[in-house]
Design a protein around this motif. Structure first.
Motif, PDB file in Angstrom:
ATOM      1  N   THR A 189       0.840  -1.193   0.000  1.00 15.18           N
ATOM      2  CA  THR A 189       0.000   0.000   0.000  1.00 15.18           C
ATOM      3  C   THR A 189       0.873   1.240   0.000  1.00 15.18           C
ATOM      4  O   THR A 189       2.097   1.173   0.048  1.00 15.18           O
ATOM      5  N   ASN A 190       0.226   2.413  -0.006  1.00 16.15           N
ATOM      6  CA  ASN A 190       0.957   3.677  -0.028  1.00 16.15           C
ATOM      7  C   ASN A 190       1.277   4.193   1.361  1.00 16.15           C
ATOM      8  O   ASN A 190       1.431   5.395   1.564  1.00 16.15           O
ATOM      9  N   ASN A 191       1.334   3.330   2.339  1.00 18.70           N
ATOM     10  CA  ASN A 191       1.705   3.742   3.687  1.00 18.70           C
ATOM     11  C   ASN A 191       3.149   4.235   3.680  1.00 18.70           C
ATOM     12  O   ASN A 191       4.049   3.501   3.267  1.00 18.70           O
ATOM     13  N   PRO A 192       3.436   5.472   4.163  1.00 19.53           N
ATOM     14  CA  PRO A 192       4.795   6.014   4.112  1.00 19.53           C
ATOM     15  C   PRO A 192       5.777   5.284   5.011  1.00 19.53           C
ATOM     16  O   PRO A 192       6.978   5.473   4.885  1.00 19.53           O
ATOM     17  N   LEU A 193       5.278   4.446   5.904  1.00 22.96           N
ATOM     18  CA  LEU A 193       6.175   3.722   6.797  1.00 22.96           C
ATOM     19  C   LEU A 193       6.438   2.295   6.328  1.00 22.96           C
ATOM     20  O   LEU A 193       7.050   1.510   7.046  1.00 22.96           O
ATOM     21  N   ASP A 194       5.972   1.963   5.108  1.00 22.59           N
ATOM     22  CA  ASP A 194       6.140   0.602   4.601  1.00 22.59           C
ATOM     23  C   ASP A 194       7.602   0.182   4.511  1.00 22.59           C
ATOM     24  O   ASP A 194       7.928  -0.990   4.695  1.00 22.59           O
ATOM     25  N   ASP A 195       8.484   1.113   4.162  1.00 21.98           N
ATOM     26  CA  ASP A 195       9.888   0.781   3.964  1.00 21.98           C
ATOM     27  C   ASP A 195      10.718   0.919   5.227  1.00 21.98           C
ATOM     28  O   ASP A 195      11.942   0.833   5.187  1.00 21.98           O
ATOM     29  N   ILE A 196      10.055   1.156   6.347  1.00 28.14           N
ATOM     30  CA  ILE A 196      10.760   1.342   7.617  1.00 28.14           C
ATOM     31  C   ILE A 196      10.248   0.334   8.629  1.00 28.14           C
ATOM     32  O   ILE A 196       9.060   0.019   8.672  1.00 28.14           O
ATOM     33  N   GLU A 197      11.143  -0.184   9.426  1.00 29.48           N
ATOM     34  CA  GLU A 197      10.728  -1.087  10.491  1.00 29.48           C
ATOM     35  C   GLU A 197      11.390  -0.694  11.805  1.00 29.48           C
ATOM     36  O   GLU A 197      12.464  -0.081  11.823  1.00 29.48           O
ATOM     37  N   VAL A 198      10.718  -1.017  12.891  1.00 28.66           N
ATOM     38  CA  VAL A 198      11.233  -0.768  14.239  1.00 28.66           C
ATOM     39  C   VAL A 198      11.168  -2.082  14.979  1.00 28.66           C
ATOM     40  O   VAL A 198      10.143  -2.781  14.928  1.00 28.66           O
ATOM     41  N   PRO A 199      12.241  -2.483  15.671  1.00 32.10           N
ATOM     42  CA  PRO A 199      12.170  -3.730  16.444  1.00 32.10           C
ATOM     43  C   PRO A 199      11.070  -3.638  17.498  1.00 32.10           C
ATOM     44  O   PRO A 199      10.813  -2.569  18.059  1.00 32.10           O
ATOM     45  N   LYS A 200      10.393  -4.735  17.748  1.00 30.73           N
ATOM     46  CA  LYS A 200       9.292  -4.719  18.704  1.00 30.73           C
ATOM     47  C   LYS A 200       9.784  -4.492  20.129  1.00 30.73           C
ATOM     48  O   LYS A 200       9.083  -3.885  20.948  1.00 30.73           O
ATOM     49  N   GLU A 201      10.980  -4.963  20.434  1.00 29.73           N
ATOM     50  CA  GLU A 201      11.538  -4.753  21.760  1.00 29.73           C
ATOM     51  C   GLU A 201      13.061  -4.795  21.721  1.00 29.73           C
ATOM     52  O   GLU A 201      13.655  -5.361  20.794  1.00 29.73           O
ATOM     53  N   ILE A 202      13.668  -4.141  22.699  1.00 27.43           N
ATOM     54  CA  ILE A 202      15.118  -4.108  22.806  1.00 27.43           C
ATOM     55  C   ILE A 202      15.499  -4.314  24.268  1.00 27.43           C
ATOM     56  O   ILE A 202      14.684  -4.112  25.175  1.00 27.43           O
ATOM     57  N   THR A 203      16.741  -4.708  24.491  1.00 25.56           N
ATOM     58  CA  THR A 203      17.254  -4.835  25.854  1.00 25.56           C
ATOM     59  C   THR A 203      17.943  -3.543  26.259  1.00 25.56           C
ATOM     60  O   THR A 203      18.795  -3.028  25.526  1.00 25.56           O
ATOM     61  N   VAL A 204      17.548  -3.004  27.390  1.00 24.60           N
ATOM     62  CA  VAL A 204      18.124  -1.772  27.919  1.00 24.60           C
ATOM     63  C   VAL A 204      19.055  -2.116  29.077  1.00 24.60           C
ATOM     64  O   VAL A 204      18.701  -2.906  29.959  1.00 24.60           O
ATOM     65  N   THR A 205      20.248  -1.545  29.055  1.00 25.59           N
ATOM     66  CA  THR A 205      21.198  -1.710  30.160  1.00 25.59           C
ATOM     67  C   THR A 205      21.422  -0.357  30.810  1.00 25.59           C
ATOM     68  O   THR A 205      21.709   0.627  30.130  1.00 25.59           O
ATOM     69  N   ALA A 206      21.245  -0.318  32.125  1.00 26.57           N
ATOM     70  CA  ALA A 206      21.416   0.931  32.864  1.00 26.57           C
ATOM     71  C   ALA A 206      22.435   0.736  33.979  1.00 26.57           C
ATOM     72  O   ALA A 206      22.563  -0.350  34.542  1.00 26.57           O
ATOM     73  N   TRP A 207      23.172   1.808  34.279  1.00 25.45           N
ATOM     74  CA  TRP A 207      24.111   1.821  35.394  1.00 25.45           C
ATOM     75  C   TRP A 207      23.686   2.946  36.339  1.00 25.45           C
ATOM     76  O   TRP A 207      23.625   4.108  35.939  1.00 25.45           O
ATOM     77  N   TYR A 208      23.378   2.590  37.584  1.00 28.43           N
ATOM     78  CA  TYR A 208      22.863   3.556  38.548  1.00 28.43           C
ATOM     79  C   TYR A 208      23.752   3.593  39.788  1.00 28.43           C
ATOM     80  O   TYR A 208      24.448   2.619  40.105  1.00 28.43           O
ATOM     81  N   THR A 209      23.730   4.712  40.488  1.00 32.10           N
ATOM     82  CA  THR A 209      24.551   4.843  41.684  1.00 32.10           C
ATOM     83  C   THR A 209      23.687   5.094  42.920  1.00 32.10           C
ATOM     84  O   THR A 209      22.973   6.106  42.991  1.00 32.10           O
ATOM     85  N   PRO A 210      23.724   4.199  43.911  1.00 35.91           N
ATOM     86  CA  PRO A 210      23.004   4.423  45.170  1.00 35.91           C
ATOM     87  C   PRO A 210      23.590   5.593  45.976  1.00 35.91           C
ATOM     88  O   PRO A 210      22.985   6.014  46.961  1.00 35.91           O
ATOM     89  N   GLN A 211      24.747   6.099  45.571  1.00 33.42           N
ATOM     90  CA  GLN A 211      25.326   7.259  46.253  1.00 33.42           C
ATOM     91  C   GLN A 211      24.454   8.496  46.076  1.00 33.42           C
ATOM     92  O   GLN A 211      24.566   9.454  46.841  1.00 33.42           O
ATOM     93  N   ILE A 212      23.603   8.473  45.049  1.00 31.74           N
ATOM     94  CA  ILE A 212      22.604   9.536  44.868  1.00 31.74           C
ATOM     95  C   ILE A 212      21.257   8.826  44.824  1.00 31.74           C
ATOM     96  O   ILE A 212      20.733   8.498  43.751  1.00 31.74           O
ATOM     97  N   PRO A 213      20.675   8.549  45.997  1.00 33.84           N
ATOM     98  CA  PRO A 213      19.492   7.669  46.085  1.00 33.84           C
ATOM     99  C   PRO A 213      18.177   8.346  45.700  1.00 33.84           C
ATOM    100  O   PRO A 213      17.279   8.544  46.515  1.00 33.84           O
ATOM    101  N   VAL A 214      18.076   8.699  44.428  1.00 35.74           N
ATOM    102  CA  VAL A 214      16.804   9.151  43.856  1.00 35.74           C
ATOM    103  C   VAL A 214      16.532   8.251  42.659  1.00 35.74           C
ATOM    104  O   VAL A 214      17.452   7.854  41.955  1.00 35.74           O
ATOM    105  N   ASN A 215      15.258   7.889  42.446  1.00 36.00           N
ATOM    106  CA  ASN A 215      14.973   6.962  41.338  1.00 36.00           C
ATOM    107  C   ASN A 215      14.657   7.727  40.058  1.00 36.00           C
ATOM    108  O   ASN A 215      13.625   7.546  39.426  1.00 36.00           O
ATOM    109  N   GLN A 216      15.590   8.591  39.684  1.00 38.87           N
ATOM    110  CA  GLN A 216      15.478   9.401  38.475  1.00 38.87           C
ATOM    111  C   GLN A 216      16.548   8.968  37.474  1.00 38.87           C
ATOM    112  O   GLN A 216      17.456   8.203  37.802  1.00 38.87           O
ATOM    113  N   GLY A 217      16.418   9.495  36.248  1.00 40.10           N
ATOM    114  CA  GLY A 217      17.388   9.182  35.215  1.00 40.10           C
ATOM    115  C   GLY A 217      17.094   9.997  33.969  1.00 40.10           C
ATOM    116  O   GLY A 217      16.121  10.750  33.918  1.00 40.10           O
TER     117      GLY A 217
END
Length: 292
Positions: A189-217
């Motif tokens: 079809t003429n959908n403009p996103l036909d030629d583009i794909e996005v993975p359904k899910e990815i693995t995220v890796t985060a590094w956090y420091t308890p020395q600043i104990p706020v659950n922000q990022g």
């Protein structure tokens, strides 16, 4: 080993707890964000190597940015650091792409509220939604980031279908297409996103420091027992380069309030409709803009 990590976390929280007890506690963290993009197949054979190089240079300003996270115990605001364009760096191109980049992001972990002000092709929107949640898995690894001891956490994240940082061209190597793929292409079809794909899910890796104990990022990331200093999410790496605790000149963390209020899904639908409108305006097969 895992129990040792937990004990260390508790010890850090107890040591730093007095710092956060102040009513007016505030912190400021500076982040460098870099998104990688494969430009080798961009433009195919219709573009010269010099043209590809020029576009890659223009894209660099969009893929490498500096952000500032201002936070307290319950709130944060995440803003891109403003920079002046260097002459000849494609101001028009940057303005065009700026319509598809996120605006200031506000998080309130107490009220589970996410707000983002966003200007899109001259219209002001206020994205209002609940905070996106990730099921973090605490890992045993640690590393030092600056003066802070950081702990590793991972999560599987569902990818927004309008997440441009993780988009890629579908079936980039035409020679490897199956006959079924070719038939599908011919009836597409003429959908403009036909030629583009996005993975359904990815693995995220985060590094956090308890020395600043706020659950922000940075950005949408939060929910760990310490400030997140580094995030690896798909093609994007976000790294904290500087932290100031209780700066002399405090900044008001103010929730954005201007613009037409929409949910994240509603805003994505608006973007999709605009892309379709642009496809019809500029022409091109299956949503691809006409190349000059």
């Amino acid at each position: 080993m895992k129990s040792l990590s937990i004990k260390l976390c508790i010890a850090f929280v107890l040591l730093i707890g007095n710092t956060l007890s102040a009513q007016d506690f505030q912190g400021v963290a500076y982040y460098q964000s870099k998104t990688t993009m494969d430009m080798s197949n961009f433009g195919g054979r219709q573009m010269s190597e010099e043209q590809k190089k020029q576009i890659a240079e223009r894209m660099k300003s969009m893929l490498e940015k500096t952000y500032i996270l201002t936070f307290n115990r319950t709130e944060s605001i995440y803003k891109e650091e403003e920079k002046l364009d260097t002459p000849g760096q494609g101001g028009g191109f940057r303005m065009m792409m700026g319509n598809f980049t996120g605006g200031n992001e506000y998080k309130n972990v107490k009220d589970q509220l996410f707000l983002q002000d966003q200007e899109f092709f001259g219209k002001q929107f206020l994205i209002k939604d609940s905070l996106p949640k990730l099921e973090w898995k605490m890992e045993n690894e640690t590393k030092q980031i600056g003066q802070y001891l950081c702990f590793k956490a991972t999560a599987v994240k569902k990818v927004d279908d309008m997440d441009f940082s993780n988009m890629r061209r579908r079936n980039r190597d035409a020679d490897e297409k199956s006959e079924a793929d070719k038939i599908k292409d011919s009836t597409k079809t003429n959908n403009p996103l036909d030629d583009i794909e996005v993975p359904k899910e990815i693995t995220v890796t985060a590094w956090y420091t308890p020395q600043i104990p706020v659950n922000q990022g940075p950005g949408e990331f939060w929910g760990l027992p310490g400030l997140i200093l580094e995030v690896n999410s798909g093609k994007t790496v976000i790294l904290c380069t500087k932290i100031v605790i209780n700066p002399q000149d405090k900044v008001e963390i103010k929730a954005p309030s201007k613009g037409k209020e929409v949910t994240k899904k509603e805003y994505n639908d608006i973007m999709k409709a605009k892309i379709e409108e642009m496809r019809e305006m500029y022409g091109g097969r299956r949503g691809g803009m006409r190349r000059n």
